[in-house]
Design an enzyme around this catalytic site. Structure first.
Site, PDB file in Angstrom:
ATOM      1  N   ASP A 149       0.824  -1.210   0.000  1.00 12.04           N
ATOM      2  CA  ASP A 149       0.000   0.000   0.000  1.00 12.04           C
ATOM      3  C   ASP A 149       0.859   1.261   0.000  1.00 12.04           C
ATOM      4  OD1 ASP A 149      -2.377   1.404   0.002  1.00 12.04           O
ATOM      5  OD2 ASP A 149      -2.602   1.376   2.181  1.00 12.04           O
TER       6      ASP A 149
ATOM      7  N   ASN B 227     -10.770  -2.493  -4.949  1.00  9.86           N
ATOM      8  CA  ASN B 227     -10.036  -1.539  -5.798  1.00  9.86           C
ATOM      9  C   ASN B 227     -10.683  -1.383  -7.172  1.00  9.86           C
ATOM     10  OD1 ASN B 227      -6.760  -2.595  -4.585  1.00  9.86           O
ATOM     11  ND2 ASN B 227      -8.019  -0.888  -3.892  1.00  9.86           N
TER      12      ASN B 227
HETATM   13  C1  IPE Z   1      -5.094  -2.576   0.026  1.00 12.16           C
HETATM   14  O1  IPE Z   1      -4.859  -1.234  -0.186  1.00 12.16           O
HETATM   15  C2  IPE Z   1      -5.116  -3.308  -1.285  1.00 12.16           C
HETATM   16  C3  IPE Z   1      -3.831  -3.446  -1.947  1.00 12.16           C
HETATM   17  C4  IPE Z   1      -2.674  -3.081  -1.481  1.00 12.16           C
HETATM   18  C5  IPE Z   1      -3.878  -4.093  -3.237  1.00 12.16           C
HETATM   19  P1  IPE Z   1      -6.073  -0.185  -0.272  1.00 12.16           P
HETATM   20  O2  IPE Z   1      -5.463   1.135  -0.486  1.00 12.16           O
HETATM   21  O3  IPE Z   1      -7.073  -0.644  -1.251  1.00 12.16           O
HETATM   22  O4  IPE Z   1      -6.702  -0.317   1.188  1.00 12.16           O
HETATM   23  P2  IPE Z   1      -7.648   0.683   1.986  1.00 12.16           P
HETATM   24  O5  IPE Z   1      -8.703   1.142   1.024  1.00 12.16           O
HETATM   25  O6  IPE Z   1      -6.786   1.792   2.469  1.00 12.16           O
HETATM   26  O7  IPE Z   1      -8.163  -0.131   3.118  1.00 12.16           O
HETATM   27  C1  IPE Z   2      -1.637   0.322  -3.329  1.00 12.62           C
HETATM   28  O1  IPE Z   2      -1.435   1.675  -3.395  1.00 12.62           O
HETATM   29  C2  IPE Z   2      -1.817  -0.309  -4.674  1.00 12.62           C
HETATM   30  C3  IPE Z   2      -3.210  -0.607  -5.020  1.00 12.62           C
HETATM   31  C4  IPE Z   2      -4.189  -0.617  -4.168  1.00 12.62           C
HETATM   32  C5  IPE Z   2      -3.500  -0.906  -6.403  1.00 12.62           C
HETATM   33  P1  IPE Z   2      -2.636   2.720  -3.367  1.00 12.62           P
HETATM   34  O2  IPE Z   2      -3.061   2.992  -4.761  1.00 12.62           O
HETATM   35  O3  IPE Z   2      -3.710   2.263  -2.456  1.00 12.62           O
HETATM   36  O4  IPE Z   2      -1.892   3.962  -2.765  1.00 12.62           O
HETATM   37  P2  IPE Z   2      -2.439   4.960  -1.666  1.00 12.62           P
HETATM   38  O5  IPE Z   2      -2.869   4.139  -0.485  1.00 12.62           O
HETATM   39  O6  IPE Z   2      -3.592   5.698  -2.304  1.00 12.62           O
HETATM   40  O7  IPE Z   2      -1.281   5.829  -1.364  1.00 12.62           O
HETATM   41 MG    MG Z   3      -4.081   2.517  -0.445  1.00 16.20          MG
END
Ligand code: IPE
Ligand code: IPE
Ligand code: MG
Length: 233
Positions: A15, A63
């Site tokens: 993340d 996502n």
């Molecule tokens: C978790 O990250 C999913 C992945 C790393 C693929 P998210 O960014 O989707 O999680 P939340 O929404 O902060 O819980």
């Molecule tokens: C994790 O990074 C990757 C995916 C969930 C695809 P994020 O896209 O959630 O990055 P932040 O949490 O918005 O920084």
């Molecule tokens: Mg995230």
């Protein structure tokens, strides 16, 4: 010197790509590209250290509700970058398995993922599970439905077999980067006794040294599994 106890199976909740890019005044897509690059770097290091199974959370079921432009950019990375890294997997002798519901992804993304699995199926030193459009709740419901459709009761062993992780050992250690302290629908059944580790580093900035430090932290932990004795080394 004390011997380092390695996890057999490690999970990464990768993340923080978006925030990492934003802090650098770059688009989120740049964060994802650097995130995917880092994924191969950190996974390679984990395999070099002797870890046999690595499961990475690349895209959650939830996502998929992100804006189409961001998803398209992610799909483009899955399509192109992953197959470019095939050689690296051959060098490491690591097989790739994709876990998640691929049926709703664009056909060419699904095909390139299936091809990646096919082309690495014979590699035997390690296993890299890529979770794409994966959600633990959906996985559990799917497993329950297949048990029902077979008309059979399940126990812990047979239920585990119905999960997308199949016969794999549970993750010993799960690392989440990006500063959030939650599982976000990752391996919730399998993580019942996993050791959890949360890093404030954004995923693209999570380094080999950070992994090393996390493993040292894991190694010093006492896993009791509900019992009162220390785990046997
Ligand atoms: C978790 O990250 C999913 C992945 C790393 C693929 P998210 O960014 O989707 O999680 P939340 O929404 O902060 O819980
Ligand atoms: C994790 O990074 C990757 C995916 C969930 C695809 P994020 O896209 O959630 O990055 P932040 O949490 O918005 O920084
Ligand atoms: Mg995230």
């Amino acid at each position: 010197m004390k011997r380092i106890k390695l996890p057999t199976h490690i999970g990464f909740i990768m993340d923080g790509n978006g925030r990492w890019a934003k802090r650098r005044f770059r688009p989120r897509a740049y964060g994802h590209r650097m995130g995917v690059q880092n994924m191969f770097k950190i996974c390679s290091h984990a395999f070099h250290m002797g870890i046999r199974i690595v499961t990475v959370y690349a895209l959650s079921t939830e996502n998929l509700s992100r804006p189409k432009e961001e998803l398209d950019e992610l799909f483009e990375l899955f399509r192109t970058y992953f197959s470019k890294k095939k050689e690296r997997m051959y060098e490491l002798n690591v097989k790739i398995n994709v876990i998640g519901d691929l049926s709703v992804l664009p056909a060419d993304v699904r095909d390139s993922m299936l091809q990646l699995m096919e082309e690495t199926a014979h590699l035997t030193s390690g296993l890299l599970n890529l979770c794409i459009n994966y959600g633990s709740r959906q996985e559990i419901i799917r497993a329950v439905n297949s048990a029902v459709s077979y008309g059979r009761f399940v126990d812990e062993n047979s239920f585990k077999e119905l999960l997308m992780t199949g016969g794999l050992p549970d993750p010993d250690f799960i690392i989440r980067t990006g500063g959030e302290v939650r599982l976000s629908n990752f391996l919730m059944y399998q993580a019942a006794y996993s050791e959890l580790y949360f890093s404030n580093k954004m995923w693209p900035a999570f380094s080999r040294r950070d992994l090393q430090k996390a493993i040292e932290n894991y190694s010093a932990r006492d896993r009791r599994f509900g019992n009162i004795r220390e785990e046997k080394q």
